[in-house]
Scaffold this active site. Structure first.
Site, PDB file in Angstrom:
ATOM      1  CB  SER A 113      45.287  14.660  68.109  1.00 25.23           C
ATOM      2  OG  SER A 113      44.389  14.395  69.160  1.00 25.23           O
ATOM      3  CE1 TYR A 144      42.146  12.292  64.576  1.00 28.62           C
ATOM      4  CE2 TYR A 144      42.379  12.135  66.963  1.00 28.62           C
ATOM      5  CZ  TYR A 144      42.322  12.897  65.809  1.00 28.62           C
ATOM      6  OH  TYR A 144      42.445  14.266  65.884  1.00 28.62           O
ATOM      7  CE  LYS A 188      45.295  13.946  63.771  1.00 30.45           C
ATOM      8  NZ  LYS A 188      45.546  14.968  62.732  1.00 30.45           N
TER       9      LYS A 188
HETATM   10  P1  NAP Z   1      36.707  19.008  60.816  1.00 31.84           P
HETATM   11  O1  NAP Z   1      35.833  20.029  61.398  1.00 31.84           O
HETATM   12  O2  NAP Z   1      36.189  17.630  60.562  1.00 31.84           O
HETATM   13  O3  NAP Z   1      37.352  19.592  59.465  1.00 31.84           O
HETATM   14  C1  NAP Z   1      38.279  18.813  58.756  1.00 31.84           C
HETATM   15  C2  NAP Z   1      38.464  19.413  57.384  1.00 31.84           C
HETATM   16  O4  NAP Z   1      39.395  18.554  56.672  1.00 31.84           O
HETATM   17  C3  NAP Z   1      37.169  19.415  56.570  1.00 31.84           C
HETATM   18  O5  NAP Z   1      37.104  20.550  55.777  1.00 31.84           O
HETATM   19  C4  NAP Z   1      37.324  18.157  55.708  1.00 31.84           C
HETATM   20  O6  NAP Z   1      36.596  18.208  54.502  1.00 31.84           O
HETATM   21  C5  NAP Z   1      38.802  18.193  55.426  1.00 31.84           C
HETATM   22  N1  NAP Z   1      39.259  16.877  54.976  1.00 31.84           N
HETATM   23  C6  NAP Z   1      39.089  15.696  55.609  1.00 31.84           C
HETATM   24  N2  NAP Z   1      39.544  14.706  54.832  1.00 31.84           N
HETATM   25  C7  NAP Z   1      40.001  15.274  53.693  1.00 31.84           C
HETATM   26  C8  NAP Z   1      40.554  14.769  52.504  1.00 31.84           C
HETATM   27  N3  NAP Z   1      40.685  13.459  52.298  1.00 31.84           N
HETATM   28  N4  NAP Z   1      40.941  15.626  51.541  1.00 31.84           N
HETATM   29  C9  NAP Z   1      40.779  16.966  51.704  1.00 31.84           C
HETATM   30  N5  NAP Z   1      40.230  17.519  52.807  1.00 31.84           N
HETATM   31  C10 NAP Z   1      39.834  16.664  53.788  1.00 31.84           C
HETATM   32  O7  NAP Z   1      38.006  18.767  61.724  1.00 31.84           O
HETATM   33  P2  NAP Z   1      38.706  19.720  62.808  1.00 31.84           P
HETATM   34  O8  NAP Z   1      38.144  19.398  64.118  1.00 31.84           O
HETATM   35  O9  NAP Z   1      38.731  21.112  62.325  1.00 31.84           O
HETATM   36  O10 NAP Z   1      40.165  19.087  62.781  1.00 31.84           O
HETATM   37  C11 NAP Z   1      41.249  19.714  62.123  1.00 31.84           C
HETATM   38  C12 NAP Z   1      42.527  19.045  62.581  1.00 31.84           C
HETATM   39  O11 NAP Z   1      42.630  19.144  63.998  1.00 31.84           O
HETATM   40  C13 NAP Z   1      42.623  17.565  62.273  1.00 31.84           C
HETATM   41  O12 NAP Z   1      43.937  17.240  61.946  1.00 31.84           O
HETATM   42  C14 NAP Z   1      42.234  16.901  63.575  1.00 31.84           C
HETATM   43  O13 NAP Z   1      42.753  15.600  63.696  1.00 31.84           O
HETATM   44  C15 NAP Z   1      42.868  17.866  64.546  1.00 31.84           C
HETATM   45  N6  NAP Z   1      42.315  17.813  65.879  1.00 31.84           N
HETATM   46  C16 NAP Z   1      40.989  18.071  66.095  1.00 31.84           C
HETATM   47  C17 NAP Z   1      40.488  18.000  67.380  1.00 31.84           C
HETATM   48  C18 NAP Z   1      39.033  18.265  67.675  1.00 31.84           C
HETATM   49  O14 NAP Z   1      38.586  17.914  68.775  1.00 31.84           O
HETATM   50  N7  NAP Z   1      38.298  18.903  66.782  1.00 31.84           N
HETATM   51  C19 NAP Z   1      41.332  17.663  68.450  1.00 31.84           C
HETATM   52  C20 NAP Z   1      42.663  17.402  68.203  1.00 31.84           C
HETATM   53  C21 NAP Z   1      43.145  17.482  66.909  1.00 31.84           C
HETATM   54  P3  NAP Z   1      35.160  17.437  54.394  1.00 31.84           P
HETATM   55  O15 NAP Z   1      34.329  17.937  55.520  1.00 31.84           O
HETATM   56  O16 NAP Z   1      34.706  17.857  53.056  1.00 31.84           O
HETATM   57  O17 NAP Z   1      35.470  15.986  54.519  1.00 31.84           O
END
Ligand code: NAP
Length: 247
Positions: A136, A149, A153
Site C-alpha cells: 500500500s 495497517y 504494509k
Molecule cells: P477488500 O475489498 O476488503 O477484499 C479483500 C479480500 O481479502 C476479501 O475477499 C477478503 O475476504 C479477503 N481476506 C481478508 N482477510 C482474509 C483472510 N484472513 N483469509 C482469506 N481471505 C481474506 O480489499 P481490497 O481493497 O481489494 O484490498 C486488496 C489488497 O489491496 C489488500 O492487500 C489491501 O491492503 C491493498 N490495498 C487496498 C487499497 C484500497 O484502498 N482498497 C489501497 C492500497 C492497498 P472477506 O471479505 O471474506 O473477509
C-alpha cells in the site's frame, strides 16, 4: 502488450472481493489456470459462476496452520499474488495489541507462509516464477489513523525485498505494488468522509483515487515476462503521491 499465461497456474489470495477478485478474472482471461483463495464461501461461489474454470479454495489465512492444509492439493504454482489483507484504522494511542496481532497474522505472516509453500514448489521444479505482494501507499508515507495497517504494509515491502534476494537465484521474481486508495469495500473503511477524501486527493498530483483495473494491470505486468528484469521493487500506483511533497 498482449499478456498471456497459457500453461501457467496462478494462486490469488483474498480473491473473494475487490482487487483480488478482478486479478482472478484477468488471469483467467489471460489463459492462466487460477486458484482463488478466500474466506467467504458465497464470494467463491459467485466467482466460480462468473469464471467456471477457477479452482476455489476456502481458507482463513489468519490461521497459519490451516494454510498448508488448504494448499496441499493445489499442485504446482507459477504465479502468486499475495493480496488478502485487512485494514483496522486506529490512531497511535488507540492501537490495540489484539488488532496488531490480527493484522500482522493476515497481512504479513500469511504472505510469508503462502510464499514459502509456493516458492518451495517452484524451486523443486526448477521452474522459476513470479510473486506479487499487494502492499500500500500507506507503507511509504505517514498516514493518520492507519498505524497498524501502515506498519504491516511496511513489513510487506521489507519481506518483498528479502524474498527477491533469496529467491532471485532460483529465477523467482518478487515485487510489491503500493496502491493509493482504490475504490473497493476496503476503501470505505477509512475513506467514506468527503472531507478526508478531498484532503487526500489534493495530495495526489493526478487528483483522484485509483480504479481497481489500474491496480490489476500493474499486477498482471509484474507477473508477466514483460517485467522479466524487475525484482525487489515496490511499485507505487498512486498518481504521483509518494513522489511529491504535496505543495
Ligand atoms: P477488500 O475489498 O476488503 O477484499 C479483500 C479480500 O481479502 C476479501 O475477499 C477478503 O475476504 C479477503 N481476506 C481478508 N482477510 C482474509 C483472510 N484472513 N483469509 C482469506 N481471505 C481474506 O480489499 P481490497 O481493497 O481489494 O484490498 C486488496 C489488497 O489491496 C489488500 O492487500 C489491501 O491492503 C491493498 N490495498 C487496498 C487499497 C484500497 O484502498 N482498497 C489501497 C492500497 C492497498 P472477506 O471479505 O471474506 O473477509
Amino acid at each position: 502488450m498482449n499478456i498471456r499465461f497459457d500453461g501457467k497456474r496462478a494462486l490469488v489470495t483474498g480473491a473473494g472481493k475487490g482487487i483480488g477478485r478482478d486479478v482472478v478474472k484477468k488471469l483467467v482471461e489471460c489463459g492462466a489456470e487460477t486458484i482463488a483463495l478466500s474466506r467467504t464461501q458465497s464470494d467463491l461461489d459467485s466467482l466460480k459462476q462468473e469464471c467456471p474454470s477457477i479452482i476455489p479454495v476456502l481458507c482463513d489465512l489468519a490461521d497459519s496452520e490451516s494454510i498448508s492444509t488448504a494448499l496441499k492439493d493445489c499442485g504446482p504454482i507459477d504465479l502468486l499474488v499475495n493480496n488478502a489483507a485487512i485494514a483496522i484504522c486506529e490512531s497511535f494511542f488507540d492501537a490495540k495489541r489484539a488488532d496488531f496481532d490480527k493484522t500482522f497474522d493476515i497481512n504479513v505472516k500469511a504472505t510469508i507462509v503462502v510464499s514459502q509453500i509456493v516458492a518451495k514448489g517452484m524451486i523443486e521444479r526448477k521452474a522459476g516464477g513470479s510473486i506479487v505482494n499487494v502492499s500500500s501507499q500507506a507503507s511509504l508515507r505517514g498516514l493518520k489513523n492507519h498505524l497498524i495497517y501502515a506498519a504491516s504494509k511496511a513489513a510487506v515491502d521489507s519481506v518483498t525485498r528479502t524474498m527477491s534476494l533469496e529467491l532471485g537465484p532460483h529465477n523467482i521474481r518478487t515485487n510489491a505494488v503500493n496502491p493509493t486508495v482504490t475504490n473497493t469495500a476496503m476503501a470505505k473503511v477509512g475513506w467514506s468522509d468527503p472531507v478526508k477524501v478531498k484532503a487526500m486527493t489534493s495530495l495526489i498530483p493526478l487528483g483522484r483515487f485509483a480504479e481497481v483495473s489500474e491496480v490489476v494491470s500493474v499486477i498482471l505486468f509484474l507477473l508477466s515476462d514483460f517485467s522479466s528484469m524487475v525484482s525487489g521493487s515496490c511499485v507505487p500506483i498512486d498518481g504521483g503521491c509518494v513522489a511529491s511533497l504535496g505543495t
